[in-house]
Motif scaffolding. Structure first.
Motif, PDB file in Angstrom:
ATOM      1  N   LEU A 146       0.851  -1.190   0.000  1.00  0.00           N
ATOM      2  CA  LEU A 146       0.000   0.000   0.000  1.00  0.00           C
ATOM      3  C   LEU A 146       0.887   1.240   0.000  1.00  0.00           C
ATOM      4  CD1 LEU A 146      -2.661  -1.094   2.653  1.00  0.00           C
ATOM      5  CD2 LEU A 146      -2.971  -0.945   0.173  1.00  0.00           C
ATOM      6  N   ARG A 147       0.742   2.051  -1.041  1.00  0.00           N
ATOM      7  CA  ARG A 147       1.575   3.243  -1.178  1.00  0.00           C
ATOM      8  C   ARG A 147       0.751   4.488  -0.856  1.00  0.00           C
ATOM      9  NH1 ARG A 147       4.056   2.359  -6.096  1.00  0.00           N
ATOM     10  NH2 ARG A 147       5.786   1.377  -4.991  1.00  0.00           N
ATOM     11  N   PHE A 148       1.273   5.298   0.066  1.00  0.00           N
ATOM     12  CA  PHE A 148       0.611   6.529   0.490  1.00  0.00           C
ATOM     13  C   PHE A 148       1.475   7.734   0.149  1.00  0.00           C
ATOM     14  CE2 PHE A 148      -1.063   3.266   3.355  1.00  0.00           C
ATOM     15  CZ  PHE A 148      -2.412   3.522   3.335  1.00  0.00           C
ATOM     16  N   SER A 149       0.850   8.892   0.121  1.00  0.00           N
ATOM     17  CA  SER A 149       1.553  10.149  -0.130  1.00  0.00           C
ATOM     18  C   SER A 149       1.894  10.808   1.210  1.00  0.00           C
ATOM     19  CB  SER A 149       0.684  11.051  -1.013  1.00  0.00           C
ATOM     20  OG  SER A 149       1.343  12.269  -1.315  1.00  0.00           O
ATOM     21  N   TRP A 150       1.322  11.962   1.515  1.00  0.00           N
ATOM     22  CA  TRP A 150       1.645  12.675   2.757  1.00  0.00           C
ATOM     23  C   TRP A 150       0.774  12.143   3.888  1.00  0.00           C
ATOM     24  CZ3 TRP A 150       0.726  18.091   0.192  1.00  0.00           C
ATOM     25  CH2 TRP A 150       1.744  18.343  -0.738  1.00  0.00           C
ATOM     26  N   LEU A 151       1.343  11.367   4.798  1.00  0.00           N
ATOM     27  CA  LEU A 151       0.594  10.878   5.950  1.00  0.00           C
ATOM     28  C   LEU A 151       0.751  11.873   7.101  1.00  0.00           C
ATOM     29  CD1 LEU A 151       1.102   6.997   6.081  1.00  0.00           C
ATOM     30  CD2 LEU A 151      -0.773   8.342   5.126  1.00  0.00           C
ATOM     31  N   LEU A 152      -0.362  12.270   7.658  1.00  0.00           N
ATOM     32  CA  LEU A 152      -0.379  13.288   8.717  1.00  0.00           C
ATOM     33  C   LEU A 152      -0.731  12.643  10.052  1.00  0.00           C
ATOM     34  CD1 LEU A 152      -2.452  16.027   6.818  1.00  0.00           C
ATOM     35  CD2 LEU A 152       0.027  15.659   6.770  1.00  0.00           C
ATOM     36  N   ASP A 153       0.099  12.865  11.062  1.00  0.00           N
ATOM     37  CA  ASP A 153      -0.212  12.365  12.393  1.00  0.00           C
ATOM     38  C   ASP A 153       0.137  13.432  13.425  1.00  0.00           C
ATOM     39  OD1 ASP A 153       2.537  12.262  12.970  1.00  0.00           O
ATOM     40  OD2 ASP A 153       2.706  10.124  12.527  1.00  0.00           O
ATOM     41  N   ALA A 154       0.022  13.071  14.683  1.00  0.00           N
ATOM     42  CA  ALA A 154       0.203  14.045  15.757  1.00  0.00           C
ATOM     43  C   ALA A 154       1.628  14.114  16.286  1.00  0.00           C
ATOM     44  CB  ALA A 154      -0.759  13.722  16.904  1.00  0.00           C
ATOM     45  N   SER A 155       2.575  13.489  15.629  1.00  0.00           N
ATOM     46  CA  SER A 155       3.959  13.522  16.112  1.00  0.00           C
ATOM     47  C   SER A 155       4.552  14.921  15.944  1.00  0.00           C
ATOM     48  CB  SER A 155       4.819  12.500  15.355  1.00  0.00           C
ATOM     49  OG  SER A 155       4.779  12.727  13.963  1.00  0.00           O
ATOM     50  N   GLY A 156       5.279  15.370  16.954  1.00  0.00           N
ATOM     51  CA  GLY A 156       5.832  16.713  16.924  1.00  0.00           C
ATOM     52  C   GLY A 156       6.871  16.932  15.847  1.00  0.00           C
ATOM     53  N   ASP A 157       7.604  15.864  15.476  1.00  0.00           N
ATOM     54  CA  ASP A 157       8.651  15.994  14.464  1.00  0.00           C
ATOM     55  C   ASP A 157       8.197  15.494  13.102  1.00  0.00           C
ATOM     56  OD1 ASP A 157       8.502  13.328  15.126  1.00  0.00           O
ATOM     57  OD2 ASP A 157      10.662  12.980  15.081  1.00  0.00           O
ATOM     58  N   GLY A 158       6.908  15.260  12.937  1.00  0.00           N
ATOM     59  CA  GLY A 158       6.380  14.759  11.679  1.00  0.00           C
ATOM     60  C   GLY A 158       5.986  15.869  10.717  1.00  0.00           C
ATOM     61  N   LEU A 159       5.427  15.491   9.568  1.00  0.00           N
ATOM     62  CA  LEU A 159       5.024  16.457   8.544  1.00  0.00           C
ATOM     63  C   LEU A 159       4.104  17.532   9.104  1.00  0.00           C
ATOM     64  CD1 LEU A 159       4.242  14.201   5.440  1.00  0.00           C
ATOM     65  CD2 LEU A 159       6.004  15.954   5.577  1.00  0.00           C
ATOM     66  N   LEU A 160       3.055  17.099   9.777  1.00  0.00           N
ATOM     67  CA  LEU A 160       2.072  18.053  10.296  1.00  0.00           C
ATOM     68  C   LEU A 160       2.657  18.882  11.429  1.00  0.00           C
ATOM     69  CD1 LEU A 160      -0.910  18.928   9.967  1.00  0.00           C
ATOM     70  CD2 LEU A 160      -1.463  17.314  11.800  1.00  0.00           C
ATOM     71  N   GLY A 161       3.390  18.236  12.332  1.00  0.00           N
ATOM     72  CA  GLY A 161       3.966  18.948  13.460  1.00  0.00           C
ATOM     73  C   GLY A 161       4.933  20.044  13.036  1.00  0.00           C
ATOM     74  N   ARG A 162       5.748  19.745  12.025  1.00  0.00           N
ATOM     75  CA  ARG A 162       6.694  20.763  11.550  1.00  0.00           C
ATOM     76  C   ARG A 162       5.962  21.939  10.917  1.00  0.00           C
ATOM     77  NH1 ARG A 162       9.229  16.094   9.608  1.00  0.00           N
ATOM     78  NH2 ARG A 162       8.787  16.645   7.431  1.00  0.00           N
ATOM     79  N   LEU A 163       4.874  21.653  10.194  1.00  0.00           N
ATOM     80  CA  LEU A 163       4.119  22.727   9.560  1.00  0.00           C
ATOM     81  C   LEU A 163       3.411  23.585  10.609  1.00  0.00           C
ATOM     82  CD1 LEU A 163       3.224  24.120   7.003  1.00  0.00           C
ATOM     83  CD2 LEU A 163       1.407  22.407   6.744  1.00  0.00           C
ATOM     84  N   ILE A 164       2.889  22.969  11.648  1.00  0.00           N
ATOM     85  CA  ILE A 164       2.265  23.721  12.744  1.00  0.00           C
ATOM     86  C   ILE A 164       3.288  24.648  13.388  1.00  0.00           C
ATOM     87  CG2 ILE A 164       1.296  23.516  15.068  1.00  0.00           C
ATOM     88  CD1 ILE A 164      -0.123  20.985  14.166  1.00  0.00           C
ATOM     89  N   GLU A 178       3.774  24.868  -5.719  1.00  0.00           N
ATOM     90  CA  GLU A 178       3.553  23.713  -6.597  1.00  0.00           C
ATOM     91  C   GLU A 178       4.156  22.412  -6.072  1.00  0.00           C
ATOM     92  OE1 GLU A 178       1.456  23.633  -9.116  1.00  0.00           O
ATOM     93  OE2 GLU A 178       0.998  25.671  -8.481  1.00  0.00           O
ATOM     94  N   TRP A 179       4.178  22.260  -4.756  1.00  0.00           N
ATOM     95  CA  TRP A 179       4.484  20.959  -4.160  1.00  0.00           C
ATOM     96  C   TRP A 179       3.143  20.290  -3.925  1.00  0.00           C
ATOM     97  CZ3 TRP A 179       6.821  19.998   1.386  1.00  0.00           C
ATOM     98  CH2 TRP A 179       7.160  18.643   1.489  1.00  0.00           C
ATOM     99  N   ARG A 180       2.860  19.226  -4.646  1.00  0.00           N
ATOM    100  CA  ARG A 180       1.530  18.631  -4.638  1.00  0.00           C
ATOM    101  C   ARG A 180       1.561  17.208  -4.104  1.00  0.00           C
ATOM    102  NH1 ARG A 180      -0.063  17.401  -9.269  1.00  0.00           N
ATOM    103  NH2 ARG A 180      -2.310  17.695  -9.064  1.00  0.00           N
ATOM    104  N   GLY A 181       0.483  16.847  -3.401  1.00  0.00           N
ATOM    105  CA  GLY A 181       0.370  15.488  -2.874  1.00  0.00           C
ATOM    106  C   GLY A 181      -1.029  15.232  -2.347  1.00  0.00           C
ATOM    107  N   ASN A 182      -1.172  14.096  -1.693  1.00  0.00           N
ATOM    108  CA  ASN A 182      -2.453  13.711  -1.093  1.00  0.00           C
ATOM    109  C   ASN A 182      -2.302  13.722   0.427  1.00  0.00           C
ATOM    110  OD1 ASN A 182      -2.047  11.736  -3.669  1.00  0.00           O
ATOM    111  ND2 ASN A 182      -4.164  12.459  -3.562  1.00  0.00           N
ATOM    112  N   PRO A 183      -2.682  14.798   1.101  1.00  0.00           N
ATOM    113  CA  PRO A 183      -2.656  14.774   2.566  1.00  0.00           C
ATOM    114  C   PRO A 183      -3.595  13.670   3.052  1.00  0.00           C
ATOM    115  CG  PRO A 183      -3.006  17.006   1.725  1.00  0.00           C
ATOM    116  CD  PRO A 183      -3.200  16.078   0.576  1.00  0.00           C
TER     117      PRO A 183
END
Length: 292
Positions: A146-164, A178-183
């Motif tokens: 199973l291949r996923f794009s941008w997986l978002l979770d509550a980890s502080g050092d993860g994709l979402l945490g860094r953006l917050i 123009e950085w595109r993906g599937n959140p």
């Protein structure tokens, strides 16, 4: 569920979400724990002692999806563990479910990637992932990748945490254009994994590689704007940040992530009937701890 399914990586945020959703349906996974959790030498013992019919491997989820750059040591741990697991499952003809990410593509395609696209990995992490993807397909007759794009979770050092952190740290934020993906919120990814495993439990031999893409392909800036609105409603952002678009090549992520990380999940829908969900719905749930 008739199959005895061994879950590796139950301690990860994705593993915890999967266990929670499975428990709601009275589905129980076999588990292992302790200091040997990521030791290749322990794999044969688990499989012989627990005698599972299938294995779901989430053991290195965080390194695969949340870190900007995994270290050489982390990649070696991922590689050696995954290679041994693939061989052990192949020898026993067990169903093996593993995860893949979009770093196996260079991001130069103009449309969303499908399962038929050639792997053209970006960076050392992408090369490691692509090699494991190929090995799984070649060695395990009964495999589900199973291949996923941008997986978002509550980890502080993860994709979402860094953006917050970026949004909260400054009134003006420079983000890649123009950085595109599937959140994809982690609970949605867990839903997809569980739904696929349940169907394979019904003796459906629909093995292979499948992409999951949330219902709306998004730019990184659109994700940031949606996140900013949610944080404002939670009173975690004093004012709406000013987002300054910059060239993707100027971002650190450009060295490790494809500019186009969008995935086409049509095959998953047609074969398993798993419908994509809008990522904005799950974003509120991920941010709920900030409101507590």
């Amino acid at each position: 569920m008739r199959m005895r399914v061994l879950l590796l990586g139950e301690e990860t945020l994705l593993g915890q979400s999967l266990l929670s959703q499975a428990a709601a349906e009275d589905i129980v996974f076999l588990q292992v724990g302790g200091n040997e959790a990521c030791q290749p030498a322990a794999i044969d013992g688990w499989l012989d002692d627990l005698a599972p019919d299938a294995v779901v491997n989430l053991a290195h989820y965080h390194q695969q999806f949340q870190l900007v750059q995994a270290s050489g040591e982390q990649l070696e741990v991922l590689r050696s563990f995954s290679e041994r697991l693939i061989e052990a499952c192949a020898q026993r003809d067990l169903l093996l479910c593993m995860l893949s990410n979009t770093r196996v593509f260079d991001g130069e395609k103009g449309t969303a990637y499908t399962e038929k696209d050639e792997l053209t990995p970006i960076g050392e992490q992408g090369a490691t992932q692509a090699a494991l993807d190929d090995l799984l397909r070649q060695r395990c007759r009964r495999h589900l990748l199973l291949r996923f794009s941008w997986l978002l979770d509550a980890s502080g050092d993860g994709l979402l945490g860094r953006l917050i952190n970026q949004l909260q740290a400054s009134q003006q934020v420079a983000l890649a254009e123009e950085w595109r993906g599937n959140p994809t919120p982690v609970q949605d990814a867990a839903r997809v994994i569980l739904a696929a495993i349940k169907q394979l439990d019904c003796d459906s031999e629909v093995y292979g590689v499948y992409h999951y893409g949330s219902a709306e392909v998004s730019s990184w800036i659109s994700l940031a704007m949606g996140l900013g609105q949610e944080l404002r409603m939670l009173e975690r952002l004093p004012q709406e940040p000013v987002i300054q678009p910059v060239a993707y090549s100027e971002q650190v992520a450009a060295q490790f992530e494809p500019q186009n990380a969008a995935l086409n999940g049509r095959r998953l829908l047609h074969v398993f009937g798993i419908k994509p969900r809008a990522w904005r719905v799950g974003l509120s749930e991920l941010l709920q701890p900030l409101a507590d």
